[in-house]
Design an enzyme around this catalytic site. Structure first.
Site, mmCIF file in Angstrom:
data_model
loop_
_atom_site.group_PDB
_atom_site.id
_atom_site.type_symbol
_atom_site.label_atom_id
_atom_site.label_comp_id
_atom_site.label_asym_id
_atom_site.label_seq_id
_atom_site.Cartn_x
_atom_site.Cartn_y
_atom_site.Cartn_z
ATOM 1 N N GLN A 191 -13.014 0.315 -0.203
ATOM 2 C CA GLN A 191 -13.309 1.659 -1.054
ATOM 3 C C GLN A 191 -13.868 1.166 -2.210
ATOM 4 O OE1 GLN A 191 -9.643 3.652 -1.240
ATOM 5 N NE2 GLN A 191 -9.417 3.687 1.101
ATOM 6 N N CYS A 195 -9.429 -2.195 3.436
ATOM 7 C CA CYS A 195 -8.699 -0.924 2.922
ATOM 8 C C CYS A 195 -9.171 -0.533 1.619
ATOM 9 C CB CYS A 195 -7.150 -1.068 3.235
ATOM 10 S SG CYS A 195 -6.284 0.466 3.140
ATOM 11 N N MET A 196 -8.239 -0.803 0.650
ATOM 12 C CA MET A 196 -8.621 -0.581 -0.732
ATOM 13 C C MET A 196 -9.825 -1.208 -0.944
ATOM 14 S SD MET A 196 -8.331 0.831 -3.755
ATOM 15 C CE MET A 196 -6.653 1.519 -3.714
ATOM 16 N N ASN A 198 -3.500 2.399 7.052
ATOM 17 C CA ASN A 198 -2.471 2.934 6.064
ATOM 18 C C ASN A 198 -3.373 3.250 4.905
ATOM 19 O OD1 ASN A 198 -0.577 3.760 4.238
ATOM 20 N ND2 ASN A 198 0.105 1.673 3.801
ATOM 21 N N GLU A 208 -5.615 -7.510 10.228
ATOM 22 C CA GLU A 208 -4.598 -8.604 10.163
ATOM 23 C C GLU A 208 -3.459 -7.998 10.776
ATOM 24 O OE1 GLU A 208 -3.280 -5.888 6.660
ATOM 25 O OE2 GLU A 208 -5.382 -6.815 7.606
ATOM 26 N N GLY A 259 -2.808 3.789 -3.712
ATOM 27 C CA GLY A 259 -3.538 4.592 -4.643
ATOM 28 C C GLY A 259 -4.962 5.078 -4.582
ATOM 29 N N GLY A 307 -4.284 -1.907 -0.885
ATOM 30 C CA GLY A 307 -3.765 -1.655 -1.881
ATOM 31 C C GLY A 307 -3.404 -0.297 -2.003
ATOM 32 N N GLY A 338 -4.834 6.790 2.177
ATOM 33 C CA GLY A 338 -4.913 8.053 1.758
ATOM 34 C C GLY A 338 -6.148 8.607 1.106
ATOM 35 N N TYR A 339 -7.332 7.846 1.000
ATOM 36 C CA TYR A 339 -8.457 7.871 0.422
ATOM 37 C C TYR A 339 -9.676 7.313 1.482
ATOM 38 C CZ TYR A 339 -6.338 9.304 -4.002
ATOM 39 O OH TYR A 339 -5.740 9.951 -5.030
ATOM 40 N N SER A 351 0.859 -1.276 -0.030
ATOM 41 C CA SER A 351 0.012 0.053 -0.192
ATOM 42 C C SER A 351 0.838 1.437 0.070
ATOM 43 C CB SER A 351 -1.084 0.150 1.119
ATOM 44 O OG SER A 351 -1.787 -1.057 0.969
ATOM 45 N N HIS A 364 -6.867 -2.245 8.960
ATOM 46 C CA HIS A 364 -6.144 -3.476 8.796
ATOM 47 C C HIS A 364 -6.579 -4.607 10.041
ATOM 48 C CE1 HIS A 364 -4.101 -2.803 5.083
ATOM 49 N NE2 HIS A 364 -4.192 -1.518 5.606
#
Length: 363
Positions: free
Chosen positions: A253, A249-250, A291, A336, A224, A222, A293-294, A48, A334
């Site tokens: 989203q 996380c990703m 972790n 995990e 970005g 992931g 950024g979005y 990530s 996360h």
């Protein structure tokens, strides 16, 4: 006393001078900060962080070395590391290499001896910012001009996702792990529950995934912007009515976008192992590892089949959702850990229960 031989130049013209460790190479990336006190090896190897220069707020990094067991990916892709002080002689019974040795081998530069508190305040006030780690002998004006004219890549997920499917066999439920930059910790948690795992590329189609006859689908973390992978969003849209899904996380989203919600870029993101999250359905507060950024826009959930389940205690942002009709849920953090607290580890058990209930109801 170390001699200053390296500089970190930010796109706003700020220059931090320090001494180098790791590889003697120049790297550009998005400069972010991480507040974890430990776990620099896991952070270094977390997909990530692809394309980012990571600043550690904890003042001493590298003091327990690097070992072979705590990597989250085989090929780390961060662009640099910024620390206040680097430990050159670590001491730990698990240590096999120093951080300096590993970064040299991975061709990743580091800079130490700068005021990381000042840099962190700058990122908090101005937001994440482009930067470059380079030799102090380079002309700073020329480096700055090149940095400002450089567009950072937007294909981070494609860079870190597996290109070929592979298995991690077990005797339990079959789980397809859609790899957007998955950490090894996710596989470890599923293995611990004896899942039969098939790791597949992020751009796999719904038809290819369903051909594996999965009992459930895990959507990984992931790097970005989630809107950079529209094909993955369409795939998830097709999968939601058909099989239990757990997003991290990703993955969280992407579930939101596939359901009609929106995402937006946070000013400086959430990165660390001490982030409190409240379950608004139970009132429970977990300390989590994060972790990203979005974030998912809470207001945009109103016109979807998703309901808000978790919020960040610090800023009230969305940290979890679940589907109103189907066994689909996700969290922004996360469970995990790796590194971080294991408070929300029970979410993997909820995923197992969803697969069990779904399978029994469709006999």
């Amino acid at each position: 006393m170390y001699k200053q031989d390296r500089q970190l130049i930010l796109e706003d013209g700020t220059i931090y001078k320090g001494y180098g460790f790791g590889a003697e190479t120049e790297m550009k990336g998005e400069v972010v900060f991480n507040t974890a006190m430990t776990g620099y090896q896991e952070t270094l190897s977390d997909p990530s962080y692809n394309g980012q220069i990571v600043t550690f707020t904890y003042p001493l990094i590298g003091n327990y070395g690097i070992n072979r067991d705590d990597y989250e990916t085989i090929n780390p892709t961060i662009k640099g590391m910024v620390v206040r002080e680097i430990c050159q002689k670590p001491s730990n019974f698990r240590q096999e290499f120093t951080l300096d040795e590993v970064l040299k081998e991975l061709d990743i530069p580091g800079i130490a001896g700068i005021d990381t508190r000042s840099l962190t305040r700058k990122i908090r006030e101005a937001g994440t910012i482009k930067g470059v780690i380079t030799s102090i002998e380079k002309n700073s004006d020329e480096v700055l001009a090149e940095l400002r004219s450089t567009d950072l890549p937007t294909d981070q997920i494609n860079q870190v996702s597996t290109k070929k499917s592979f298995m991690s066999s077990g005797r339990g439920y079959r789980v397809v792990l859609l790899d957007c930059g998955a950490k090894s910790g996710i596989v470890r948690e599923l293995n611990a529950r004896d899942c039969d795992i098939i790791v597949m590329p992020h751009n796999s189609t719904a038809k290819e995934i369903l051909r594996q006859k999965p009992d459930g689908i895990m959507l990984s973390n992931g790097p970005g912007d989630p809107t950079d992978v529209p094909e993955t969003i369409e795939t998830i849209k097709d999968l939601i009515p058909q099989v239990p899904i757990f997003g991290i996380c990703m993955g969280h989203q992407l579930i939101a976008l596939a359901s009609g919600a929106k995402t937006y870029k946070l000013k400086f993101g959430h990165r660390g192992a001490n982030q409190p999250v409240k379950n608004i359905l139970t009132g429970r507060v977990d300390i989590t590892s994060q972790n990203h950024g979005y974030a998912v826009d809470i207001e945009s959930l109103k016109d979807t089949d998703l309901e808000l389940t978790h919020i960040a205690v610090n800023d009230g942002t969305c940290e979890g959702v679940r589907h109103k009709k189907y066994p689909v849920f996700s969290v922004q953090y996360h469970p995990e850990a790796s590194p971080g607290p294991h408070d929300p580890n029970y979410l993997f058990d909820e995923f197992i229960n969803n697969m069990k209930n779904f399978k029994e109801s469709n006999k």
